[in-house]
Design a protein around this motif. Structure first.
Motif, PDB file in Angstrom:
ATOM      1  N   UNK A  56     -44.906   3.861  -3.301  1.00 43.81           N
ATOM      2  CA  UNK A  56     -45.285   2.510  -3.671  1.00 43.81           C
ATOM      3  C   UNK A  56     -45.423   2.350  -5.162  1.00 43.81           C
ATOM      4  N   UNK A  57     -46.112   1.305  -5.564  1.00 47.81           N
ATOM      5  CA  UNK A  57     -46.261   0.976  -6.975  1.00 47.81           C
ATOM      6  C   UNK A  57     -47.353   1.826  -7.629  1.00 47.81           C
ATOM      7  N   UNK A  58     -47.161   2.121  -8.896  1.00 50.13           N
ATOM      8  CA  UNK A  58     -48.081   2.965  -9.660  1.00 50.13           C
ATOM      9  C   UNK A  58     -49.517   2.436  -9.597  1.00 50.13           C
ATOM     10  N   UNK A  91     -46.761  12.401  -8.654  1.00 45.38           N
ATOM     11  CA  UNK A  91     -46.502  12.995  -9.958  1.00 45.38           C
ATOM     12  C   UNK A  91     -46.739  11.972 -11.052  1.00 45.38           C
ATOM     13  N   UNK A  92     -46.251  10.754 -10.865  1.00 44.88           N
ATOM     14  CA  UNK A  92     -46.360   9.730 -11.900  1.00 44.88           C
ATOM     15  C   UNK A  92     -47.802   9.459 -12.301  1.00 44.88           C
ATOM     16  N   UNK A  98     -48.689   3.626 -16.401  1.00 48.93           N
ATOM     17  CA  UNK A  98     -47.422   3.168 -15.854  1.00 48.93           C
ATOM     18  C   UNK A  98     -47.269   1.685 -16.063  1.00 48.93           C
ATOM     19  N   UNK A  99     -46.055   1.240 -16.374  1.00 44.61           N
ATOM     20  CA  UNK A  99     -45.821  -0.165 -16.732  1.00 44.61           C
ATOM     21  C   UNK A  99     -45.337  -1.002 -15.555  1.00 44.61           C
ATOM     22  N   UNK A 110     -50.825   0.122 -16.696  1.00 44.29           N
ATOM     23  CA  UNK A 110     -51.942   0.485 -15.831  1.00 44.29           C
ATOM     24  C   UNK A 110     -52.323   1.941 -16.092  1.00 44.29           C
ATOM     25  N   UNK A 111     -53.614   2.250 -16.231  1.00 45.83           N
ATOM     26  CA  UNK A 111     -54.013   3.628 -16.526  1.00 45.83           C
ATOM     27  C   UNK A 111     -53.804   4.556 -15.354  1.00 45.83           C
ATOM     28  N   UNK A 112     -53.360   5.783 -15.658  1.00 44.49           N
ATOM     29  CA  UNK A 112     -53.200   6.811 -14.648  1.00 44.49           C
ATOM     30  C   UNK A 112     -54.343   7.809 -14.691  1.00 44.49           C
TER      31      UNK A 112
END
Length: 226
Positions: A56-58, A91-92, A98-99, A110-112
């Motif tokens: 899914x999305x980050x 992993x991401x 992530x943008x 968005x902060x990881x």
């Protein structure tokens, strides 16, 4: 979560709402692990290995991860040298941000989880998502890809990736092994081996014999608890 009487290493498969994890569960069991799907902090910290999946999305995956305090649990495990394996968006989210869905809105990435510096960004390619089989440029001395023949192919499904490795090393610790792949006009990180933290952009659980070998290599690094 103690290991079973067969001395199979215990693996916690983190359940944080990231999508269907049944295929990862089955693949890890076939690789020789005793697998528990869990979000319980004690189980996550006690397991010999932790797998962080991701579909899914980050930003959505990070929201789910924070809801179960998964980012803290990952940090606690790594601080103690305890193995963690991230898969795809798993992993991401190890990177700083992530943008996805932020492009064109003026919003920042968005902060990881911030285990590695770097940003997950859209691949530069005429066809997205990057879906299907692709080769990986494997760094010399890899334990992750041990036994893999040249030009082995792995299964990818993604439109975003990390296109630059930004972690600087001081020469006193072993430098991470970074493995690359290409799609369209983008060269992106396909996998990383960084001490106890391994991660793959591709899906080893969907990569047939090639992915099964990789998972066996990872499970083989785990030391069952007494």
């Amino acid at each position: 979560m103690p290991s079973s009487s067969t001395d199979s290493p215990s693996v916690a498969l983190l359940d944080y709402g990231s999508g269907n994890i049944r295929s990862a569960h089955r693949a890890l069991e076939r690789a020789g692990a005793e697998v528990t799907v869990t979000r319980d902090p004690g189980t996550v910290l006690a397991a010999d290995g932790l797998v962080v999946p991701g579909v899914g999305a980050f930003a959505a995956c990070m929201a789910g991860l924070r809801e179960v305090k998964g980012d803290r649990l990952i940090g606690q495990r790594l601080a103690g040298g305890r193995p963690v394996l991230g898969i795809c968006v798993g992993m991401q989210i190890m990177f700083e941000g992530g943008v996805e869905y932020a492009e064109g809105t003026g919003a920042t990435a968005a902060p990881g989880a911030g285990e590695w510096p770097g940003t997950v960004e859209r691949l530069d390619a005429d066809v997205l998502p990057h879906m299907g089989w692709n080769t990986v440029d494997v760094a010399e001395g890899s334990a992750m890809f041990a036994g893999a023949p040249a030009n082995e192919r792995y299964y990818f499904v993604h439109s975003y990736g990390v296109r630059r490795w930004e972690l600087e090393t001081d020469g006193r610790t072993q430098a991470p092994l970074v493995h690359w792949a290409e799609h369209g006009r983008s060269r992106f990180i396909a996998a990383v081996e960084n001490g106890p933290l391994w991660a793959t952009q591709f899906h080893p659980e969907k990569s047939g014999d090639a992915g099964a070998r990789l998972l066996r290599n990872w499970v083989g690094t785990l030391r069952p608890s007494p």
